[in-house]
Motif scaffolding. Structure first.
Motif, PDB file in Angstrom:
ATOM      1  N   UNK B 122       0.832  -1.201   0.000  1.00  0.00           N
ATOM      2  CA  UNK B 122       0.000   0.000   0.000  1.00  0.00           C
ATOM      3  C   UNK B 122       0.865   1.248   0.000  1.00  0.00           C
ATOM      4  N   UNK B 123       0.224   2.345  -0.317  1.00  0.00           N
ATOM      5  CA  UNK B 123       0.951   3.610  -0.429  1.00  0.00           C
ATOM      6  C   UNK B 123       1.438   4.129   0.907  1.00  0.00           C
ATOM      7  N   UNK B 124       0.814   3.678   1.959  1.00  0.00           N
ATOM      8  CA  UNK B 124       1.262   4.104   3.276  1.00  0.00           C
ATOM      9  C   UNK B 124       0.580   5.369   3.754  1.00  0.00           C
ATOM     10  N   UNK B 125       1.018   5.786   4.923  1.00  0.00           N
ATOM     11  CA  UNK B 125       0.301   6.791   5.686  1.00  0.00           C
ATOM     12  C   UNK B 125       0.272   8.160   5.027  1.00  0.00           C
ATOM     13  N   UNK B 126       1.443   8.657   4.625  1.00  0.00           N
ATOM     14  CA  UNK B 126       1.503  10.042   4.140  1.00  0.00           C
ATOM     15  C   UNK B 126       0.770  10.205   2.802  1.00  0.00           C
ATOM     16  N   UNK B 127       1.035   9.356   1.810  1.00  0.00           N
ATOM     17  CA  UNK B 127       0.281   9.502   0.558  1.00  0.00           C
ATOM     18  C   UNK B 127      -1.226   9.380   0.756  1.00  0.00           C
TER      19      UNK B 127
END
Lengths: 317, 293
Positions: B122-127
């Motif tokens: 997954x793109x993760x938290x910030x994106x």
């Protein structure tokens, strides 16, 4: 086969694209049903994946992704040369190893014990109780631990004192972070974790136990030679999934336990991304950290899956 | 298992049952401790902390909680998010899950693959945060619902359940002139109540327990759900948590132990009430899809 069906198959053979159109039109309602979900996955899952490009930029929120300056691998270079990053990476790995060593076997053992219970009522009763914590939030689990462990008036410390021991500051001591973490994980998840093993055990042919008893096998030998080998593939699948989550440990749980005293052992990649990114506004750098984390996680799943296949197991995909 | 009850086997059963009973009790005692303490009087607690049974009962802590607007409001927010979120999630999940059951659907494989991939990467938290912000959802309750509206795992369980329904039912409905929506709502869903109850429970629990989205996306403390407030009251008030920004102004001094306990009880209660009704479904429902997606 009637004539129209023959005609239809003739059309299919001669003109595949028109039959594709036909199938799509025939299934139009099905596509309509998929559409909202598809939009969800694109916006909230795939657009963020594309957003990972900001780890190669000096991202400025007001300039946006298209307007921000490209800086190549700058943030990744910083990441690998930052001593703090390696401490956090190590903390994450230690937590993972503890997870596998001390948590992973517990649901298996619990499931074996439950499987040996012949009284259906007692079995259901125990299951009902041990499933409950899974539905309780980490905030509540950690809160309950806090009120029980706190230095003044906490139940555990009062007990220690009454028995003539020193009080222990569990919450603020780095050396108590790991035991506390693991016990909370076991408390919350071990019961729930038995479900899948119990289902696998329910599928075991009772004749096998019968035969083992004929051969004079006691209860432990039956468990060792029949129950455990029968659930081996389930254990391996779950282990692979667990390994894949190596860097994906519960953010909420660790975040709630984190404080200024235990930061040296408790800060993990997820909490680090949160603090550097959202708290300090270093969007690009923390995205690079997150990217690294997701990438390692993916690589680990693929690696462990390949290993499992090599040992003749099915794997997860 | 009737014959062959020798001494060793009986001893095994006895020890096994005893151990399981102890484990169950050990897992449950902390909850009991919290409930009992919440009903205790402050005087008794300062005199001598106890494990389970207070000698005097008091409702003071609960009276206090219900008199503060902060906690009351937070409970309301959580109820709203849970009800609204579960409804949205169930509609989206059921529609997509059913949409993906037809075997001759072009592109079905690709969409399935696309869903599974999001479980691995997954793109993760910030994106994700940037996307949510770009959609103007910051400080809106929708930020607690939309970004997690479909859980891929729940979707797969749901799809497997639908797929296992007999094909004949759909065909006969079709002959009777039902379109796909009609089949879904008149036939498939009524037959899938165990799965729907289970998945609804999973979604509802996730929304009720959610704390992460709230601290990420809600800056306005007036909008906090109960879990965030609970953290302020129990964890932050002990001065231990990671950041102490934005303490609720109703709680300048650390609240009494009984009040902390009462807030814990109140925020756990809805789940404990829903649990027995749904428990009979979920063990079965959860397994349908999890063995082989």
């Amino acid at each position: 086969m009637n004539s129209s069906a023959v005609q239809q198959s003739a059309v299919t053979a001669s003109n595949p694209s028109s039959s594709l159109m036909k199938r799509i039109i025939r299934n139009r309602y099905m596509y309509l049903m998929i559409l909202p979900g598809l939009i969800y996955f694109i916006i909230f899952k795939y657009v963020p994946m594309w957003g990972l490009v900001i780890s190669f930029q000096d991202y400025q929120p007001y300039k946006g992704i298209l307007g921000s300056e490209w800086v190549g691998l700058k943030h990744f270079q910083r990441l690998f040369s930052e001593p703090e990053f390696w401490v956090i990476f190590k903390n994450t790995l230690v937590l993972f190893v503890f997870n596998i060593l001390f948590y992973f076997p517990v649901p298996i053992i619990l499931a074996v014990m439950l499987n040996e219970v012949s009284n259906a009522f007692f079995k259901r009763f125990v299951q009902t109780i041990i499933y409950i914590p899974h539905f309780i939030s980490w905030v509540i689990i950690v809160s309950i631990s806090f009120v029980m462990l706190t230095l003044d008036g906490g139940f555990i410390n009062e007990m220690l004192q009454a028995m003539g021991f020193e009080k222990i500051n569990f919450l603020m001591s780095p050396e108590w972070f790991h035991p506390m973490y693991i016990i909370q994980v076991i408390w919350r998840e071990a019961g729930w974790g038995t479900i899948i093993y119990l289902a696998a055990m329910a599928a075991i042919d009772p004749g096998l136990y019968e035969a083992a008893r004929m051969d004079g096998a006691g209860r432990f030998r039956q468990i060792w030679h029949i129950t455990l080998p029968s659930i081996r593939s389930v254990i391996i699948v779950l282990l692979i999934l667990r390994v894949g989550n190596v860097l994906d440990l519960s953010f909420e749980h660790v975040y709630l336990l984190l404080n200024s005293m235990n930061r040296n052992v408790a800060e993990i990649l997820d909490t680090y991304v949160y603090t550097t990114g959202l708290k300090q506004g270093q969007f690009s750098y923390s995205t690079a950290v997150g990217f690294f984390k997701s990438f390692v996680g993916l690589a680990l799943v693929m690696l462990s899956n390949r290993l499992a296949k090599k040992f003749g197991e099915e794997g997860v995909y | 298992m009737v014959q062959d009850k020798n001494f060793g086997s009986r001893l095994f059963d006895a020890v096994n049952i005893l151990l399981l009973a102890l484990i169950a009790i050990a897992m449950f005692i902390p909850f009991l401790h919290v409930v009992m303490t919440s009903f205790a009087t402050v005087e008794e607690l300062t005199r001598k902390p106890f494990l389970l049974i207070p000698t005097e009962y008091s409702l003071k802590a609960y009276e206090y909680i219900l008199s503060t607007s902060t906690i009351f409001r937070a409970l309301g927010v959580s109820v709203g998010i849970t009800v609204g979120g579960t409804a949205i999630s169930m509609v989206l999940t059921a529609l997509m899950a059913y949409g993906l059951t037809r075997r001759d659907l072009d592109g079905r494989k690709a969409i399935n693959l696309m869903i599974v991939f999001t479980m691995l990467f997954n793109g993760g938290l910030i994106p994700t945060f940037i996307v949510v912000k770009a959609m103007g959802l910051i400080d809106s309750y929708m930020a607690l619902i939309l970004p997690t509206a479909i859980n891929a795992f729940n979707l797969i369980i749901m799809r497997s359940f639908f797929q296992n329904l007999p094909d004949g039912l759909e065909e006969s409905a079709k002959i009777d002139g039902c379109n796909d929506f009609g089949i879904l709502f008149r036939i498939v869903i009524p037959l899938s109540m165990p799965a729907i109850a289970t998945i609804s429970l999973f979604y509802a629990v996730t929304y009720w327990n959610n704390f992460f989205s709230a601290i990420m996306y809600l800056n306005d403390a007036d909008k906090w759900p109960i879990q965030v407030l609970l953290r302020q009251i129990v964890i932050m008030a002990s001065g231990l948590a990671a950041d102490t920004s934005g303490m609720g102004d109703d709680f300048v001094k650390p609240p009494e132990q009984t009040i902390k306990m009462a807030v814990i009880v109140v925020s756990t209660l809805p789940i404990l009430i829903a649990y027995p009704f749904l428990q009979k479904y979920f063990a079965k429902g959860a397994l349908v899809g999890s063995i082989k997606g």
